[in-house]
Design an enzyme around this catalytic site. Structure first.
Site, mmCIF file in Angstrom:
data_model
loop_
_atom_site.group_PDB
_atom_site.id
_atom_site.type_symbol
_atom_site.label_atom_id
_atom_site.label_comp_id
_atom_site.label_asym_id
_atom_site.label_seq_id
_atom_site.Cartn_x
_atom_site.Cartn_y
_atom_site.Cartn_z
ATOM 1 N N GLU A 1 0.807 -1.225 0.000
ATOM 2 C CA GLU A 1 0.000 0.000 0.000
ATOM 3 C C GLU A 1 0.836 1.269 0.000
ATOM 4 O OE1 GLU A 1 -0.598 -2.625 1.914
ATOM 5 O OE2 GLU A 1 -2.606 -3.312 1.375
ATOM 6 N N HIS B 1 -10.755 -4.790 10.033
ATOM 7 C CA HIS B 1 -11.579 -4.503 8.854
ATOM 8 C C HIS B 1 -12.799 -3.644 9.201
ATOM 9 C CE1 HIS B 1 -9.139 -7.702 7.153
ATOM 10 N NE2 HIS B 1 -9.603 -7.409 5.949
#
Lengths: 327, 333
Positions: free
Chosen positions: A60, A129
């Site tokens: 990322e 998450h």
């Protein structure tokens, strides 16, 4: 008009902008061959090819930095965070380079990137998450932050974000991708910096954003049945705040409840409350109340998870408690 | 991919014009940095100032082989990369003085030099964060089908950082036109390279990505130049990235705030003897490309140019404080 799902609206907005401008591209994990983990980029790879719908390795920070570098030299990348939480790994590139580089360069480079993807508390997805990152990023100078909430604004805001010359953090909510709504066939844009007055009312202002918009609207049904007339404003723009719309509402209703999924400490609601106190304290008839996400990692257990974020019943109770102050 | 050591004896021919251009650049780098030290101690510049003395062969050897439309990213030790890329000494010195006429309009400072005009995409103050930026510029070149090349400079310490590995991987995957130039000066502030990296031969790290990796004498301008020619040609031809480890040494502490007490005086002495400037001087004279008097004249011209840069910096206005918010957003030009 056509009925679209939330993720289809995002797809269509992206597709339109990619067709219009060949500098627009999508970068992220599984955005290409796989079509995106929430199907937002489905089919775009076939239409635009490998370079414009770029499947990245799982790195990322580096692919975000790569997008920023590409933006500095004129491309307009749209980064998909498979889950916005993963972008914590890209925090340095987002904060230092997307947020600050234009400034430290004395205005020499524009960084027209959009960083979008699903965030918020889902259904038993576990702590990592289920993150609310708005507060984390709110402190970064140089970023614009928006949170989508409807099929209509998802498309219009995404198109505006892609055309904006600044870095835009674009939050979607993991539980809203299958919303359905009739939206115009013709092209439209939604401004990035304007709040949406969802319901006009005179008794109290409920400020919210993202999925909490729907919890507020559920609560409104009960409140209206009890002869209470609330105003509901979806902030849309978390940074900068649309203080004009917010202050106008406070001056009308004199009472404010902020409903957010974000964590209470240092969250968006904290900033909104402080700004209201600075700008229109004298118009308040009661303290500003925050119904916010609790300051804990989101637990896996379903019953525990439900207690982390505000629900319509909590909103109804808070509004009634506050209005009881009138007597 | 077989690792190769570049044969140092074969140079592409150098004519007088190029030799003088290289000489001018390397002398400018050294003279400018020495002047910075003076200005820092005289209280004309502030904060962290990292000087490049000793490493000039790398900047001159690589950047002078680039075209103006090629891209460069640097680190916090970025003054000389900026100068080699063509940013005027006046603009760099004024930036170090925090003036409105500086190359980042006084907002950046020593570690954040930028010049869009010269495709200098930045000095980056955090370790490794400039590498993805250079990769993005290389990606954009491929995306648009231009033959521009991107060069990122960083130190040995950065080669233990994730962004380094992540970007090597992507550069090979997409055959991007980029040079990863490591200036291995053996020290990350006080951390010795061999204490920080499990594999001390940095060029060998390329092997994990099936990328060519070379060890280059970073104290020799001509060897750097030769490595640059080869790697740039490969990148421009669309054949992909190259990792170049340049062995070099900084003659001063990490920054002007570093007491530099850890490094052994014998080690410093060893590297001092390899100063790249006398080496280039000797080559130019031996090849009959210029006389000692001509080189002396260049040194005088450079000294005058750097003194002019100081004067320019001194005479320049500060940015107006009421422009504090200017340049945050794209709407501010």
């Amino acid at each position: 008009m056509a009925v679209k799902l939330f993720y289809e609206a995002l797809h269509d907005g992206l597709e339109e902008e990619m067709q219009r401008n060949k500098d627009v591209l999508v970068i992220g994990e599984d955005v290409g061959h796989y079509g995106g983990s929430y199907k937002v980029t489905k089919g775009l790879h076939e239409q635009f090819g490998d370079l414009r719908v770029l499947d990245t390795p799982i790195c990322e920070n580096s692919f975000t930095g790569m997008a920023i570098g590409a933006a500095m030299v004129g491309l307009r990348p749209v980064i998909e965070g498979m889950n916005m939480g993963f972008l914590l790994l890209a925090f340095n590139q987002i904060a230092n380079n997307a947020g600050m580089l234009r400034y430290t360069s004395g205005g020499q480079f524009k960084i027209p990137i959009v960083i979008r993807g699903p965030g918020g508390v889902g259904r038993q997805l576990g702590a990592e998450h289920s993150q609310r990152l708005e507060g984390y990023f709110n402190n970064v100078p140089g970023l614009k932050i928006v949170h989508t909430s409807t099929v209509y604004n998802a498309k219009g805001l995404l198109k505006s974000a892609i055309r904006d010359d600044n870095p835009v953090l674009f939050f979607e909510h993991v539980l809203l991708y299958n919303l359905k709504e009739e939206i115009p066939d013709e092209e439209y844009y939604v401004p990035l910096d304007k709040a949406d007055v969802v319901r006009s009312g005179k008794d109290i202002t409920i400020l919210t954003y993202g999925r909490m918009r729907y919890h507020c609207l559920d609560a409104v049904k009960t409140l209206v049945a009890n002869d209470i007339d609330p105003e509901v404003i979806d902030l849309i723009s978390l940074k900068p705040l649309d203080m004009e719309t917010i202050v106008a509402s406070v001056k009308k209703t004199h009472r404010v409840i902020i409903v957010e999924e974000d964590m209470k400490s240092g969250g968006i609601g904290a900033e909104v409350a402080a700004s209201i106190i600075e700008q229109c304290f004298d118009y308040l008839d009661a303290p500003v109340i925050r119904l916010a996400g609790k300051d804990v990692p989101v637990p896996y257990n379903g019953r525990m998870e439900e207690t982390v974020i505000p629900y319509p019943k909590d909103i109804v109770r808070a509004v009634e408690d506050m209005l009881a102050l009138r007597v | 991919m077989v690792q190769e050591q570049l044969a140092p004896t074969k140079y592409d021919p150098i004519d007088r014009q190029e030799a003088l251009m290289l000489y001018r650049d390397i002398v400018l780098g050294r003279t400018f940095e020495d002047m910075c030290a003076q200005m820092y101690y005289r209280g004309k510049m502030f904060g962290f100032v990292h000087l490049y003395n000793g490493q000039e062969a790398v900047s001159t050897g690589f950047i002078k082989q680039l075209r103006p439309d090629d891209y460069v990213t640097s680190t916090y030790r970025d003054h000389v990369h900026a100068l080699s890329k063509g940013v005027p000494p006046r603009a760099v010195m004024a930036e170090l003085f925090g003036k409105a006429t500086g190359c980042s309009k006084g907002r950046g400072g020593s570690m954040h030099l930028f010049s869009a005009e010269h495709n200098l995409l930045g000095g980056f103050a955090f370790i490794g964060e400039g590498i993805p930026i250079a990769l993005g510029a290389a990606f954009a070149a491929k995306y648009r089908g231009t033959d521009q090349v991107s060069v990122c400079f960083f130190g040995d310490g950065t080669t233990n950082n994730g962004q380094f590995f992540e970007c090597l991987n992507m550069a090979v995957l997409w055959k991007l036109p980029i040079l990863f130039v490591v200036e291995n000066n053996l020290w990350s502030i006080g951390m010795q390279h061999h204490r920080a990296s499990s594999v001390t031969d940095i060029y060998r790290k390329a092997d994990a990505f099936d990328m060519p990796g070379y060890l280059v004498d970073g104290m020799d301008t001509l060897e750097c130049r030769q490595a640059a020619i080869k790697a740039i040609k490969r990148a421009r031809a669309g054949e992909g990235p190259t990792l170049l480890e340049c062995s070099t040494y900084r003659f001063r502490g990490h920054s002007l705030a570093d007491p530099d007490e850890l490094r052994d005086p014998k080690e410093k002495e060893f590297w001092r003897k390899q100063d790249p400037i006398p080496k280039l001087t000797k080559f130019i004279q031996e090849q009959g490309l210029a006389s000692a008097a001509e080189l002396k004249l260049i040194e005088q011209e450079i000294r005058a140019e750097v003194e002019d840069a100081v004067q320019f910096g001194e005479d320049s206005p500060e940015p107006p404080v009421d422009e504090l918010y200017r340049f945050q957003f794209a709407e501010d030009e």
